[in-house]
Design a protein around this motif. Structure first.
Motif, PDB file in Angstrom:
ATOM      1  N   ALA A 118      51.037  36.662  39.953  1.00  0.00           N
ATOM      2  CA  ALA A 118      51.113  38.114  39.731  1.00  0.00           C
ATOM      3  C   ALA A 118      49.806  38.817  40.079  1.00  0.00           C
ATOM      4  N   SER A 119      49.276  38.502  41.263  1.00  0.00           N
ATOM      5  CA  SER A 119      48.078  39.192  41.771  1.00  0.00           C
ATOM      6  C   SER A 119      48.493  40.191  42.845  1.00  0.00           C
ATOM      7  N   PRO A 120      48.043  41.441  42.749  1.00  0.00           N
ATOM      8  CA  PRO A 120      48.526  42.482  43.676  1.00  0.00           C
ATOM      9  C   PRO A 120      47.883  42.386  45.055  1.00  0.00           C
ATOM     10  N   ALA A 121      48.707  42.523  46.092  1.00  0.00           N
ATOM     11  CA  ALA A 121      48.213  42.529  47.477  1.00  0.00           C
ATOM     12  C   ALA A 121      49.300  43.108  48.372  1.00  0.00           C
ATOM     13  N   PRO A 122      48.922  43.721  49.496  1.00  0.00           N
ATOM     14  CA  PRO A 122      49.918  44.355  50.369  1.00  0.00           C
ATOM     15  C   PRO A 122      50.663  43.391  51.287  1.00  0.00           C
ATOM     16  N   GLY A 123      50.328  42.103  51.279  1.00  0.00           N
ATOM     17  CA  GLY A 123      51.034  41.165  52.141  1.00  0.00           C
ATOM     18  C   GLY A 123      50.439  39.777  52.041  1.00  0.00           C
ATOM     19  N   LEU A 124      51.043  38.839  52.753  1.00  0.00           N
ATOM     20  CA  LEU A 124      50.654  37.427  52.665  1.00  0.00           C
ATOM     21  C   LEU A 124      49.193  37.201  53.044  1.00  0.00           C
ATOM     22  N   LEU A 125      48.787  37.666  54.206  1.00  0.00           N
ATOM     23  CA  LEU A 125      47.451  37.314  54.695  1.00  0.00           C
ATOM     24  C   LEU A 125      46.344  37.921  53.840  1.00  0.00           C
ATOM     25  N   PRO A 126      46.420  39.195  53.462  1.00  0.00           N
ATOM     26  CA  PRO A 126      45.393  39.712  52.548  1.00  0.00           C
ATOM     27  C   PRO A 126      45.446  39.066  51.163  1.00  0.00           C
ATOM     28  N   TRP A 127      46.611  38.687  50.710  1.00  0.00           N
ATOM     29  CA  TRP A 127      46.761  37.995  49.416  1.00  0.00           C
ATOM     30  C   TRP A 127      46.020  36.664  49.449  1.00  0.00           C
ATOM     31  N   LEU A 128      46.142  35.932  50.564  1.00  0.00           N
ATOM     32  CA  LEU A 128      45.411  34.669  50.710  1.00  0.00           C
ATOM     33  C   LEU A 128      43.906  34.896  50.635  1.00  0.00           C
ATOM     34  N   GLU A 129      43.427  35.899  51.380  1.00  0.00           N
ATOM     35  CA  GLU A 129      41.979  36.148  51.459  1.00  0.00           C
ATOM     36  C   GLU A 129      41.409  36.602  50.119  1.00  0.00           C
ATOM     37  N   THR A 130      42.137  37.485  49.442  1.00  0.00           N
ATOM     38  CA  THR A 130      41.589  38.112  48.241  1.00  0.00           C
ATOM     39  C   THR A 130      41.694  37.224  47.008  1.00  0.00           C
ATOM     40  N   TYR A 131      42.801  36.500  46.873  1.00  0.00           N
ATOM     41  CA  TYR A 131      43.042  35.760  45.634  1.00  0.00           C
ATOM     42  C   TYR A 131      43.111  34.245  45.810  1.00  0.00           C
ATOM     43  N   THR A 132      43.893  33.814  46.808  1.00  0.00           N
ATOM     44  CA  THR A 132      44.200  32.394  46.889  1.00  0.00           C
ATOM     45  C   THR A 132      42.961  31.553  47.170  1.00  0.00           C
ATOM     46  N   PHE A 133      42.255  31.877  48.230  1.00  0.00           N
ATOM     47  CA  PHE A 133      41.126  31.026  48.615  1.00  0.00           C
ATOM     48  C   PHE A 133      40.023  31.000  47.548  1.00  0.00           C
ATOM     49  N   PRO A 134      39.630  32.143  46.970  1.00  0.00           N
ATOM     50  CA  PRO A 134      38.624  32.070  45.907  1.00  0.00           C
ATOM     51  C   PRO A 134      39.085  31.249  44.690  1.00  0.00           C
ATOM     52  N   THR A 135      40.365  31.362  44.341  1.00  0.00           N
ATOM     53  CA  THR A 135      40.886  30.593  43.209  1.00  0.00           C
ATOM     54  C   THR A 135      40.845  29.096  43.507  1.00  0.00           C
ATOM     55  N   GLU A 136      41.236  28.718  44.728  1.00  0.00           N
ATOM     56  CA  GLU A 136      41.306  27.296  45.066  1.00  0.00           C
ATOM     57  C   GLU A 136      39.922  26.654  45.153  1.00  0.00           C
ATOM     58  N   ARG A 137      38.890  27.461  45.365  1.00  0.00           N
ATOM     59  CA  ARG A 137      37.528  26.920  45.450  1.00  0.00           C
ATOM     60  C   ARG A 137      37.153  26.138  44.186  1.00  0.00           C
ATOM     61  N   GLN A 138      37.679  26.557  43.051  1.00  0.00           N
ATOM     62  CA  GLN A 138      37.290  25.954  41.769  1.00  0.00           C
ATOM     63  C   GLN A 138      37.783  24.513  41.589  1.00  0.00           C
ATOM     64  N   PHE A 139      38.676  24.073  42.471  1.00  0.00           N
ATOM     65  CA  PHE A 139      39.333  22.783  42.243  1.00  0.00           C
ATOM     66  C   PHE A 139      38.542  21.595  42.776  1.00  0.00           C
ATOM     67  N   MET A 140      37.334  21.837  43.246  1.00  0.00           N
ATOM     68  CA  MET A 140      36.445  20.720  43.520  1.00  0.00           C
ATOM     69  C   MET A 140      35.932  20.128  42.202  1.00  0.00           C
ATOM     70  N   ASP A 141      36.071  20.899  41.112  1.00  0.00           N
ATOM     71  CA  ASP A 141      35.662  20.444  39.782  1.00  0.00           C
ATOM     72  C   ASP A 141      36.833  19.705  39.134  1.00  0.00           C
ATOM     73  N   PRO A 142      36.723  18.384  38.936  1.00  0.00           N
ATOM     74  CA  PRO A 142      37.857  17.629  38.396  1.00  0.00           C
ATOM     75  C   PRO A 142      38.262  18.053  36.990  1.00  0.00           C
ATOM     76  N   VAL A 143      37.319  18.558  36.206  1.00  0.00           N
ATOM     77  CA  VAL A 143      37.659  19.002  34.849  1.00  0.00           C
ATOM     78  C   VAL A 143      38.542  20.245  34.907  1.00  0.00           C
ATOM     79  N   HIS A 144      38.161  21.196  35.757  1.00  0.00           N
ATOM     80  CA  HIS A 144      38.982  22.394  35.939  1.00  0.00           C
ATOM     81  C   HIS A 144      40.350  22.026  36.518  1.00  0.00           C
ATOM     82  N   ALA A 145      40.354  21.129  37.495  1.00  0.00           N
ATOM     83  CA  ALA A 145      41.611  20.729  38.135  1.00  0.00           C
ATOM     84  C   ALA A 145      42.549  20.081  37.120  1.00  0.00           C
ATOM     85  N   ARG A 146      42.019  19.206  36.269  1.00  0.00           N
ATOM     86  CA  ARG A 146      42.873  18.513  35.293  1.00  0.00           C
ATOM     87  C   ARG A 146      43.411  19.489  34.249  1.00  0.00           C
ATOM     88  N   ALA A 147      42.571  20.407  33.780  1.00  0.00           N
ATOM     89  CA  ALA A 147      43.037  21.376  32.781  1.00  0.00           C
ATOM     90  C   ALA A 147      44.159  22.250  33.343  1.00  0.00           C
TER      91      ALA A 147
END
Length: 438
Positions: free
Chosen positions: A89-118
């Motif tokens: 439920a993150s607002p964006a005008p379409g797929l590609l801007p949604w990826l840039e604004t929300y998806t990629f920054p969120t996925e960056r955190q998953f290099m941390d195994p503790v965050h990934a497991r939680a």
């Protein structure tokens, strides 16, 4: 002294499961208004009418009484992203801007195994709360994310499939992978067919993979032919046009994957909105499957999937929530939106067909029929208990239902996680809904 096996249990309720596709077989489902599901050692031993089966139970067999409720195979979700749980439920005008604004920054955190497991723990609990017992899941580019997902799944003894994302261009540096497949191969060796885990080779989508990476992905898929392959295709028009610019020598977006050997049984393609007739025919010919993601397609304004056309080519189709562009973990809510999309495309999706697509249809799409998806003897005992009276509105509507179709339709259109009374994986209860207080 009891004669019952310590690993034998029976469940009394109405039973629903499928042995064929209701779209092409008039008697595709089995319905037992007063049914009995018998489970032994985590597998289905028998399923049928209560009166016919109860006499076969050894004395002392535990019998759990769910009368007034419906037991079905657990739902199977064939397309979603566990790292996107926190950005649903993150607002964006379409797929590609949604990826840039929300998806990629969120996925960056998953290099941390503790965050990934939680996150994996919460994600799996949410699936079980919604009655989903099997899913085909995207992790991130980080090996740690895949390990976290499979570790959390193994702890619950779930039949889950997933894989680390492959992405080596048109993405932030902090998520850029390489054409090297060693991490994916290590994960295949560590997890695929270990316990109930299944591995999915996961190129994110054609624009974020170089031709070198796609070629290496195809070689890996060839070396491990019983793994899954999952990716996105023809989700929206901008993306399709972009692929045309990046791969000018390929006939279509889908053909990019075909060219690199990524179309075969156990290949699952998300969305498939803008496929042409040749593409649909190729899906059927190769045994590849479509994950229809209606809540995501509507949320991003991507388009309306043509279920009737897919059926006309006999392509394998299932349903995916596509969390986090999808707006619900609930397969009932996903059915709701799939029904509306079908109406907007001029066709009609009966409730029996929707429940098929979320159970046996998905198992067939994943080449797992006989393992999950229905109650044939020997199948893994993944099942859910649905409550047609879970909410005041559902109770009022289903009290006036004259047919099974009406009851299932009400569950699909009005139901959500509240309709899932309990969830079982391999015969063990892994979710129990608390009774609402009055």
């Amino acid at each position: 002294m009891s004669n019952a096996s310590a690993n034998l249990q029976a469940y009394r309720a109405s039973l629903l499961h499928f042995h064929a596709d209701p779209a092409s077989h008039p008697d595709a489902h089995a319905w037992h208004a007063d049914g009995l599901l018998v489970v032994e050692d985590g597998r289905v031993k028998a399923a049928g009418d209560h009166d016919a089966l109860v006499g076969t139970l050894p004395p002392g067999t535990p019998l759990i009484d769910y009368r007034g409720k419906i037991i079905t195979p657990g739902f199977i979700d064939t397309h979603l992203h566990f790292p996107q749980t926190d950005m649903i439920a993150s607002p964006a005008p379409g797929l590609l801007p949604w990826l840039e604004t929300y998806t990629f920054p969120t996925e960056r955190q998953f290099m941390d195994p503790v965050h990934a497991r939680a996150t994996a723990e919460f994600f799996l609990d949410e699936l079980l709360r919604n009655g989903t017992t099997t899913a085909l899941v995207y992790c991130t580019v980080h090996k740690e994310s895949a390990d976290a997902f499979f570790e959390a799944s193994a702890a619950r003894n779930l039949r889950m499939a997933g894989g680390k994302v492959l992405m080596d261009r048109h993405c932030p540096d902090f998520l850029r992978d390489s054409p090297d497949m060693r991490d994916s191969e290590d994960l295949i060796k560590r997890w695929h067919n270990k316990g109930r885990a299944l591995y999915a080779i996961t190129p994110r989508f054609a624009p974020t993979s170089t031709e070198s990476q796609l070629g290496a992905t195809g070689e890996l898929a060839k070396a491990y032919p019983d793994t899954f392959i999952q990716t996105h295709v023809s989700e929206n028009k901008d993306e399709v046009a972009w692929v045309g610019e990046l791969f000018p020598h390929q006939r279509s977006y889908l053909h990019v994957y075909d060219h690199y050997g990524l179309m075969r049984p156990r290949a699952m393609f998300g969305h498939c909105i803008w496929l042409d007739d040749t593409d649909f025919a190729r899906m059927a010919e190769t045994g590849s499957a479509i994950a229809h993601c209606p809540t995501s397609n509507l949320f991003l304004g991507s388009g309306l999937f043509d279920m009737a056309k897919a059926d006309s080519f006999r392509a394998l189709v299932s349903l995916g929530t596509d969390v986090g562009a999808g707006t619900s973990f609930s397969m009932l809510q996903t059915m709701n939106e799939a029904y509306k999309v079908a109406r907007l495309k001029g066709s009609y999706l009966p409730a029996l067909r929707m429940f098929y697509l979320a159970t046996l249809g998905a198992a067939r799409s994943m080449q797992l029929e006989g393992t999950i998806g229905n109650f044939v003897p020997g199948a893994e005992a993944d099942f859910i208990v649905l409550d047609p009276k879970a909410t005041p509105l559902l109770a009022r509507r289903t009290a006036n239902s004259d047919t099974l179709e009406e009851t299932l339709f009400a569950l699909a259109l009005l139901g959500d996680d509240r309709a899932v009374c309990a969830t079982y994986a391999a015969g063990q209860r892994v979710h129990q809904r608390e009774a609402a207080s009055h």
